[in-house]
Design an enzyme around this catalytic site. Structure first.
Site, PDB file in Angstrom:
ATOM      1  CD  GLU A  98      -2.851   1.354   0.451  1.00  0.00           C
ATOM      2  OE1 GLU A  98      -2.372   1.623  -0.721  1.00  0.00           O
ATOM      3  OE2 GLU A  98      -4.087   1.568   0.750  1.00  0.00           O
ATOM      4  CG  ASP A  99      -0.693   4.650  -1.773  1.00  0.00           C
ATOM      5  OD1 ASP A  99      -1.440   4.187  -1.282  1.00  0.00           O
ATOM      6  OD2 ASP A  99      -1.303   5.512  -2.854  1.00  0.00           O
ATOM      7  CG  ASP A 102      -6.277   9.158   5.325  1.00  0.00           C
ATOM      8  OD1 ASP A 102      -5.867   9.536   6.424  1.00  0.00           O
ATOM      9  OD2 ASP A 102      -7.093   9.679   4.617  1.00  0.00           O
ATOM     10  CG  PHE A 151      -3.577  15.585   0.459  1.00  0.00           C
ATOM     11  CD1 PHE A 151      -4.688  14.959   0.532  1.00  0.00           C
ATOM     12  CD2 PHE A 151      -2.982  15.542  -1.008  1.00  0.00           C
ATOM     13  CE1 PHE A 151      -5.417  14.141  -0.287  1.00  0.00           C
ATOM     14  CE2 PHE A 151      -3.602  14.848  -1.737  1.00  0.00           C
ATOM     15  CZ  PHE A 151      -4.788  13.806  -1.684  1.00  0.00           C
ATOM     16  NE  ARG A 164      -1.663   8.662 -10.024  1.00  0.00           N
ATOM     17  CZ  ARG A 164      -2.338   8.094  -9.038  1.00  0.00           C
ATOM     18  NH1 ARG A 164      -1.639   7.596  -7.920  1.00  0.00           N
ATOM     19  NH2 ARG A 164      -3.840   8.092  -9.178  1.00  0.00           N
TER      20      ARG A 164
END
Ligand code: IMP
Ligand code: MG
Length: 173
Positions: A98-99, A102, A151, A164
């Site tokens: 996973e990146d 959250d 963010f 990205r």
């Protein structure tokens, strides 16, 4: 690329690469002889996956999954697989890539769905963790960095499909 939205660089390319090498060494040791299947959550995690792979010289397979909200109004929490994996995972050691975690809802849904298919083990490897916004508990076995409640973009992670391709991890306004 408009750099004006970028507020602060949190982790440089070198710092990220070093940390991923460290993670890859750990994974290589833990998964040696287990022929794991690395499941990359699209789209954000593909850069992380590719950097990990280059540093994992053991037999393994990779697959991809993409999760989205369903229904017209895209109610958060109502999730489905927009793209499912191709491989059978029954009896396999699964490592989810996973990146960023959250609220934890995406991962929880993926873990629950994959566990029904009878894998031998399911573990989580995330590049980033934003624990301040967690809503549901998820196990985190391998972690790159913890980030503040901002963010985040870069290194595969986007803001409206932008950024990205940044080689570093940063915050945006
Ligand atoms: P969760 O279900 O709330 O844990 O959200 C997980 C997904 O939301 C991640 O896999 C990201 O794709 C996206 N996400 C969460 N935080 C950020 C962020 O700071 N920047 C970009 N994407 C994010
Ligand atoms: Mg993601």
């Amino acid at each position: 690329m408009a750099k004006s939205d970028i507020k602060q660089i949190l982790f440089s390319r070198k710092t990220i690469e070093n940390r991923i090498k460290w993670l890859a060494r750990k994974l290589t040791k833990d998964y040696k002889g287990k022929n794991p299947i690395l499941i990359c959550i699209l789209k954000g995690s593909f850069v992380f996956l590719s950097e990990l792979l280059k540093n994992m010289p053991i037999p393994l397979t990779i697959d991809f999954v993409q999760v989205g909200s369903y229904g017209k109004r895209k109610i958060p929490g109502k999730l489905k697989f927009k793209k499912d994996i191709d491989c059978k995972i029954s009896g396999r050691h699964v490592l989810i890539i996973e990146d960023i975690i959250d609220t934890g809802k995406t991962l929880k849904f993926i873990i629950k769905t994959l566990k029904k298919r009878g894998p031998k083990s399911v573990k989580i490897c995330s590049l980033l963790d934003k624990p301040s916004r967690r809503k549901v508990k998820v196990p985190l076995d391998y972690l790159g960095f913890t980030v503040p409640n901002k963010f985040i973009v870069g290194y595969g992670i986007d803001y409206n499909e932008k950024y990205r391709n940044l080689p570093y991890i940063a915050t945006v306004d």
